[in-house]
Design a protein around this motif. Structure first.
Motif, PDB file in Angstrom:
ATOM      1  N   ARG A 152       3.714   9.154  -6.879  1.00  6.11           N
ATOM      2  CA  ARG A 152       3.638  10.561  -6.505  1.00  6.11           C
ATOM      3  C   ARG A 152       5.009  11.230  -6.471  1.00  6.11           C
ATOM      4  NH1 ARG A 152      -0.712   8.143  -5.216  1.00  6.11           N
ATOM      5  NH2 ARG A 152      -2.679   9.256  -4.886  1.00  6.11           N
ATOM      6  N   VAL A 189       0.824  -1.219   0.000  1.00  5.13           N
ATOM      7  CA  VAL A 189       0.000   0.000   0.000  1.00  5.13           C
ATOM      8  C   VAL A 189       0.858   1.269   0.000  1.00  5.13           C
ATOM      9  CG1 VAL A 189      -1.639   1.353   1.349  1.00  5.13           C
ATOM     10  CG2 VAL A 189      -2.069  -1.073   0.941  1.00  5.13           C
ATOM     11  N   PRO A 190       1.804   1.443   0.953  1.00  2.00           N
ATOM     12  CA  PRO A 190       2.611   2.677   0.908  1.00  2.00           C
ATOM     13  C   PRO A 190       3.511   2.768  -0.318  1.00  2.00           C
ATOM     14  CG  PRO A 190       3.442   1.177   2.594  1.00  2.00           C
ATOM     15  CD  PRO A 190       2.134   0.621   2.139  1.00  2.00           C
ATOM     16  N   PRO A 230       3.516   4.092 -12.664  1.00  2.00           N
ATOM     17  CA  PRO A 230       2.253   3.346 -12.568  1.00  2.00           C
ATOM     18  C   PRO A 230       2.078   2.294 -13.659  1.00  2.00           C
ATOM     19  CG  PRO A 230       1.859   5.615 -13.266  1.00  2.00           C
ATOM     20  CD  PRO A 230       3.281   5.541 -12.844  1.00  2.00           C
ATOM     21  N   LEU A 268       3.092   1.336  -3.471  1.00  4.17           N
ATOM     22  CA  LEU A 268       2.338   1.586  -4.692  1.00  4.17           C
ATOM     23  C   LEU A 268       1.621   2.931  -4.662  1.00  4.17           C
ATOM     24  CD1 LEU A 268       0.800  -1.969  -5.298  1.00  4.17           C
ATOM     25  CD2 LEU A 268       2.819  -0.945  -6.376  1.00  4.17           C
ATOM     26  N   TRP A 269       1.352   3.448  -3.481  1.00  2.71           N
ATOM     27  CA  TRP A 269       0.692   4.741  -3.376  1.00  2.71           C
ATOM     28  C   TRP A 269       1.671   5.908  -3.472  1.00  2.71           C
ATOM     29  CZ3 TRP A 269       0.588   8.643   0.553  1.00  2.71           C
ATOM     30  CH2 TRP A 269      -0.390   9.615   0.357  1.00  2.71           C
ATOM     31  N   MET A 270       2.864   5.768  -2.853  1.00  2.00           N
ATOM     32  CA  MET A 270       3.793   6.883  -2.773  1.00  2.00           C
ATOM     33  C   MET A 270       4.731   7.001  -3.971  1.00  2.00           C
ATOM     34  SD  MET A 270       4.861   7.057   1.271  1.00  2.00           S
ATOM     35  CE  MET A 270       5.845   8.529   0.941  1.00  2.00           C
TER      36      MET A 270
END
Length: 329
Positions: free
Chosen positions: A204, A196-197, A275, A199-201
């Motif tokens: 960005r 989660v952290p 991504p 693939l999310w960060m």
């Protein structure tokens, strides 16, 4: 091909690979009967589905961390496996596995990922320090550092095999080849905590990585906090690679091959590269898992062997291409 068309193709490929992964194997499943109280239902819920979800997350993590590592080191050959990050994570997890035995699965199964993460962080910091010269990041130093770390890790893992009990030896041997055959729901939960952290960060930080590609001095002049950006990248790369290595073993070349394929389609912009690499990595590792189940069915080939058979020639092709570019320059 436009960005929109690439996304459509990748999502369509993902849906197809998911369908074949769920239905293909020693036991052919009809998805209509997975809600019945039958053997097919147990195979689906206890084996196929957790394995598929673990494969998707592992492929996405390996690919996106590979793309981030290449941008961080400003080198297209900076795969976490080639420069020793995977080996460092594997050695740290292997030490825990052999020395602690069954106790390593306490704390909800978090001890192995934490050990692999620690090994990955230390290895990444070592590679980052030894690869830097007065002229910038040296490709030769990076690859030589990776060779040395892989050799040390191989020797260490060999010593662990010598010390391991029979069951530990078998487990360690299969784990080092890279395998998805022992996927469980609890493993998926552990990997999800790391995924989660990461693939999310990471996506960005795409624009910051674009600036970092200009060089650290230039990036600093443009207002980028280079030290903080590099620290965050190192932690995220080590977290993603360490979690995957701890749960699946060493699956090589995904982080090298996938970003290059995406660059051929969309270019080097990290805002798209990161991504799309995660998405394509999930697709390709799922396909590799399907191939590993079909080649020697009803037995199973470790998926790390399949990715190495594809990634090895691809790496040699990259080296040849880079050599030609240097001759032209």
């Amino acid at each position: 091909m436009s960005h929109r068309n690439i996304l459509i193709v990748l999502w369509f490929s993902l849906v197809l690979s998911v369908f074949f992964s769920l239905t293909t194997g020693p036991v052919t499943l009809d998805l209509k009967g997975v809600f019945d109280d039958s053997v097919a239902s147990q195979v689906f819920w206890q084996l196929r589905l957790p394995r598929l979800l673990l494969t998707l997350l592992a492929g996405a993590l390996l690919a996106i961390t590979g793309a981030a590592a290449q941008s961080l080191f400003r080198n297209p050959l900076a795969d976490p496996g080639l420069i020793g990050i995977s080996a460092g994570a594997a050695l740290s997890a292997g030490v825990m596995m052999v020395l602690l035995g069954s106790s390593v699965y306490l704390l909800g199964g978090l001890m192995l990922p934490l050990a692999a993460f620690t090994g990955g962080v230390l290895t990444t910091l070592l590679v980052a320090r030894l690869s830097v010269t007065l002229q910038g990041v040296s490709v030769t130093n990076m690859l030589l550092c990776g060779i040395a770390i892989n050799a040390i890790a191989l020797a260490g893992l060999g010593g662990l095999k010598y010390l391991a009990a029979d069951q530990q030896l078998r487990q360690l041997s299969f784990w080092l080849l890279g395998s998805l055959s022992h996927s469980r729901w609890q493993d998926l939960l552990v990997l999800l905590i790391a995924a989660v952290p990461v693939l999310w960060m990471l996506p960005r930080y795409g624009q910051k990585l674009n600036i970092l590609l200009l060089g650290e001095q230039q990036a600093g002049l443009l207002g980028l906090d280079v030290v903080r950006c590099k620290r965050v990248m190192i932690l995220l790369i080590a977290l993603g690679v360490g979690a995957v290595v701890a749960l699946t073993g060493i699956i090589g070349f995904v982080g090298l091959v996938v970003p290059h394929l995406v660059r051929l389609l969309t270019g080097p912009d990290n805002r798209r590269l990161l991504p799309l690499s995660g998405l394509l990595g999930a697709v390709l590792l799922t396909i590799a898992d399907i191939v590993s189940r079909l080649l020697v069915s009803p037995a199973e080939l470790p998926v790390g062997i399949v990715t190495a058979l594809v990634g090895g020639p691809f790496f040699l092709l990259l080296l040849t291409r880079r050599k030609r570019e240097l001759r032209v320059c």
